[in-house]
Design a protein around this motif. Structure first.
Motif, PDB file in Angstrom:
ATOM      1  N   GLY A   1       5.617  -5.115   6.339  1.00 33.02           N
ATOM      2  CA  GLY A   1       5.919  -3.735   5.959  1.00 33.02           C
ATOM      3  C   GLY A   1       6.294  -3.637   4.486  1.00 33.02           C
ATOM      4  O   GLY A   1       5.735  -2.818   3.748  1.00 33.02           O
ATOM      5  N   LEU A   2       7.197  -4.522   4.033  1.00 29.86           N
ATOM      6  CA  LEU A   2       7.664  -4.485   2.635  1.00 29.86           C
ATOM      7  C   LEU A   2       6.504  -4.677   1.661  1.00 29.86           C
ATOM      8  O   LEU A   2       6.389  -3.960   0.669  1.00 29.86           O
ATOM      9  CB  LEU A   2       8.722  -5.572   2.401  1.00 29.86           C
ATOM     10  CG  LEU A   2      10.126  -5.256   2.927  1.00 29.86           C
ATOM     11  CD1 LEU A   2      11.028  -6.472   2.793  1.00 29.86           C
ATOM     12  CD2 LEU A   2      10.731  -4.050   2.192  1.00 29.86           C
ATOM     13  N   THR A   3       5.625  -5.638   1.992  1.00 31.57           N
ATOM     14  CA  THR A   3       4.454  -5.890   1.143  1.00 31.57           C
ATOM     15  C   THR A   3       3.608  -4.627   0.986  1.00 31.57           C
ATOM     16  O   THR A   3       2.955  -4.424  -0.035  1.00 31.57           O
ATOM     17  CB  THR A   3       3.570  -7.003   1.780  1.00 31.57           C
ATOM     18  OG1 THR A   3       4.392  -8.119   2.061  1.00 31.57           O
ATOM     19  CG2 THR A   3       2.417  -7.416   0.908  1.00 31.57           C
ATOM     20  N   CYS A   4       3.603  -3.804   2.028  1.00 30.51           N
ATOM     21  CA  CYS A   4       2.691  -2.655   2.040  1.00 30.51           C
ATOM     22  C   CYS A   4       3.393  -1.332   1.706  1.00 30.51           C
ATOM     23  O   CYS A   4       2.787  -0.258   1.833  1.00 30.51           O
ATOM     24  CB  CYS A   4       2.004  -2.554   3.407  1.00 30.51           C
ATOM     25  SG  CYS A   4       1.148  -4.073   3.835  1.00 30.51           S
ATOM     26  N   GLY A   5       4.664  -1.401   1.322  1.00 27.75           N
ATOM     27  CA  GLY A   5       5.344  -0.177   0.875  1.00 27.75           C
ATOM     28  C   GLY A   5       6.149   0.536   1.954  1.00 27.75           C
ATOM     29  O   GLY A   5       6.408   1.739   1.842  1.00 27.75           O
ATOM     30  N   PHE A   6       6.563  -0.213   2.983  1.00 29.10           N
ATOM     31  CA  PHE A   6       7.357   0.384   4.077  1.00 29.10           C
ATOM     32  C   PHE A   6       8.658  -0.389   4.285  1.00 29.10           C
ATOM     33  O   PHE A   6       8.685  -1.611   4.111  1.00 29.10           O
ATOM     34  CB  PHE A   6       6.592   0.310   5.406  1.00 29.10           C
ATOM     35  CG  PHE A   6       5.335   1.136   5.462  1.00 29.10           C
ATOM     36  CD1 PHE A   6       5.381   2.497   5.742  1.00 29.10           C
ATOM     37  CD2 PHE A   6       4.086   0.552   5.246  1.00 29.10           C
ATOM     38  CE1 PHE A   6       4.221   3.263   5.807  1.00 29.10           C
ATOM     39  CE2 PHE A   6       2.919   1.309   5.306  1.00 29.10           C
ATOM     40  CZ  PHE A   6       2.988   2.665   5.584  1.00 29.10           C
ATOM     41  N   THR A   7       9.719   0.329   4.696  1.00 34.24           N
ATOM     42  CA  THR A   7      10.935  -0.378   5.124  1.00 34.24           C
ATOM     43  C   THR A   7      11.185  -0.086   6.603  1.00 34.24           C
ATOM     44  O   THR A   7      10.838   0.997   7.098  1.00 34.24           O
ATOM     45  CB  THR A   7      12.190   0.059   4.332  1.00 34.24           C
ATOM     46  OG1 THR A   7      12.146   1.468   4.162  1.00 34.24           O
ATOM     47  CG2 THR A   7      12.266  -0.597   2.984  1.00 34.24           C
ATOM     48  N   VAL A   8      11.796  -1.052   7.285  1.00 33.92           N
ATOM     49  CA  VAL A   8      12.054  -0.887   8.719  1.00 33.92           C
ATOM     50  C   VAL A   8      13.237   0.060   8.914  1.00 33.92           C
ATOM     51  O   VAL A   8      14.303  -0.144   8.336  1.00 33.92           O
ATOM     52  CB  VAL A   8      12.368  -2.251   9.381  1.00 33.92           C
ATOM     53  CG1 VAL A   8      12.819  -2.060  10.827  1.00 33.92           C
ATOM     54  CG2 VAL A   8      11.164  -3.175   9.318  1.00 33.92           C
TER      55      VAL A   8
END
Ligand code: AVI
Length: 330
Positions: free
Chosen positions: A304-311
Motif C-alpha cells: 500500500g505504502l509503495t502505491c500511495g496508500f496508508t492502512v
C-alpha cells in the motif's frame, strides 16, 4: 433505481480480444518455460467453474471473506460512509454475492451513496442489475462493462464525488509482483484525498490448508485450469488433447505463492490454426498458468505504502486466514 449498464468494452464482436489472446498465447508458448496468463481463465465456462470453486469445502478464501464482511459490516460501513455522499466502485463485481453483505447494511442504514459495479462480463452486469432491482430497489446502481482502467477513467470523468473502491476476493494475488504495484498505483492515480480502497488479501498460512484449495478432491480446479486449453481449441482453432495434460499445483512457502501448471503427460505436438504454428511439448514439460499470492499483513501494508496508500483498518476472520484491508489515499 438501476440504470442500464454503460458498455466500455472494446468491440462487441470480440475480434480485438481474440487478437490479443492469440498474441499472448504465441508469446507464452514460445518461451523456454511455457506460460499462459490466468487472465484468460474466465470465458463463460471458466466463470461457471470459478463459481463452483467458490462453493467447494476446500476453497476457504470465499468463506473466510464472507465471515470477515458479515462479522464487521457495521464498522466497515461507518468507515466507508462518513457523512458525505460517495460512489462505491466494485472492481470485478461478478454476482456481487459478498458485496451485497455491505449493500444490505448501507441500505438499512440509509447511507448516501451509489453503487458502481465494474466487470468485463456484460452478462454478469445485466444479471446483477436485475437482481439488485429486485432485492435492493432503493439503491442507485450504475453498472459499467469493461476493463478496470477504462472504467476508472470513465468514473474519473463522470463521477465527481468521493470514491470508495472495492477490490475483493484476493484478486490482487493473481498479478505478478510488479503488475500488482502498477495496478494499485494506477488506481491511486484516479483517486483524491479522502478516497478509499478496500482490498481483500489471502494471508499466509499452513501449506496443508492452501494446497487442497487449489487441488480439490472433486477435480473442479483441475477442470478450471484445463479449460484454458479448451478455450484455445475453441477460439484459436487448436487441437490440444485435454486428456494428455494434468493439473499440477505447487505451493512455495518462502515466496508465499501458489503456482498452478498444466503438465504434458507425454511428448506431443499441438497445432494452433489462428497462429499457423505447431508447438512441441516434451514428456512432463509444464505450462505455468496461475500465481495466487498469499501475504503477510506487513507485506500488504508495504505494498500500500509503495502505491500511495496508508492502512486505516484491517478486518480478519476468526482464524486469521483472510483479511480485508481499508486503505486511505496518502
Ligand atoms: C480469482 N482468484 C483470486 C482465485 C485464486 O484463488 O487465486 C482464482 C482461483 N484459481 C484457482 N482457484 C481459484
Amino acid at each position: 433505481m438501476t440504470l442500464l449498464p454503460i458498455d466500455l468494452s472494446i468491440k462487441q464482436d470480440g475480434t480485438a480480444d481474440t487478437a490479443a489472446f492469440a498474441k499472448d498465447v504465441l508469446e507464452g508458448l514460445s518461451r523456454t518455460n511455457k506460460k499462459l496468463s490466468s487472465r484468460y481463465f474466465y470465458d463463460k465456462e471458466g466463470s461457471r467453474l470459478f463459481q463452483k470453486i467458490m462453493h467447494l469445502s476446500e476453497y476457504y478464501p470465499t468463506r473466510c471473506e464472507h465471515e470477515v464482511l458479515t462479522g464487521n459490516k457495521q464498522d466497515i460501513i461507518s468507515k466507508f460512509a462518513g457523512d458525505s455522499f460517495f460512489h462505491l466502485i466494485d472492481l470485478g463485481a461478478g454476482d456481487a454475492l459478498k458485496t451485497k453483505i455491505l449493500l444490505r447494511e448501507l441500505d438499512k442504514q440509509k447511507k448516501q451513496f451509489d453503487y458502481v459495479p465494474v466487470d468485463i462480463s456484460g452478462d454478469a452486469m445485466h444479471q446483477l442489475n436485475e437482481n439488485l432491482q429486485q432485492e435492493l430497489p432503493n439503491i442507485e446502481v450504475q453498472a459499467v462493462v469493461g476493463e478496470y482502467f477504462k472504467a476508472l477513467e470513465w468514473l474519473h470523468e463522470n463521477k465527481a464525488e468521493r470514491k470508495v473502491v472495492l477490490f475483493l476476493g484476493s484478486n490482487i494475488g493473481n498479478f505478478e509482483d510488479d503488475e500488482s504495484i502498477d495496478f494499485l498505483k494506477k488506481i491511486r492515480s484516479y483517486l483524491n484525498t479522502g478516497d478509499k480502497l478496500f482490498m481483500g488479501v489471502d494471508l499466509r498460512k499452513s501449506p496443508d490448508v492452501i494446497l487442497p484449495a487449489y487441488n480439490d478432491a472433486s477435480g473442479v480446479t483441475a477442470a478450471f485450469n484445463l479449460n484454458l486449453l479448451q478455450r484455445i481449441n475453441q477460439e484459436l482453432g487448436a487441437n490440444f488433447d485435454l486428456t494428455a495434460f494434468q493439473h499440477s499445483p505447487i505451493y512455495h512457502p518462502q515466496k508465499g505463492v501458489m503456482k498452478s501448471y498444466l503438465v504434458s503427460t507425454k511428448a506431443q505436438e499441438v497445432h494452433i490454426k489462428a497462429l499457423n504454428k505447431t508447438f512441441s511439448f516434451d514428456a512432463w514439460e509444464a505450462i505455468h498458468t496461475e500465481n495466487s499470492h498469499k501475504y503477510s499483513l506487513k507485506q500488504v501494508e508495504e505494498l500500500g505504502l509503495t502505491c500511495g496508500f496508508t492502512v486505516e483498518a484491517v478486518f480478519q476472520d476468526e482464524a486469521s486466514q483472510f483479511a480485508d484491508v481499508l486503505f486511505t489515499v496518502k
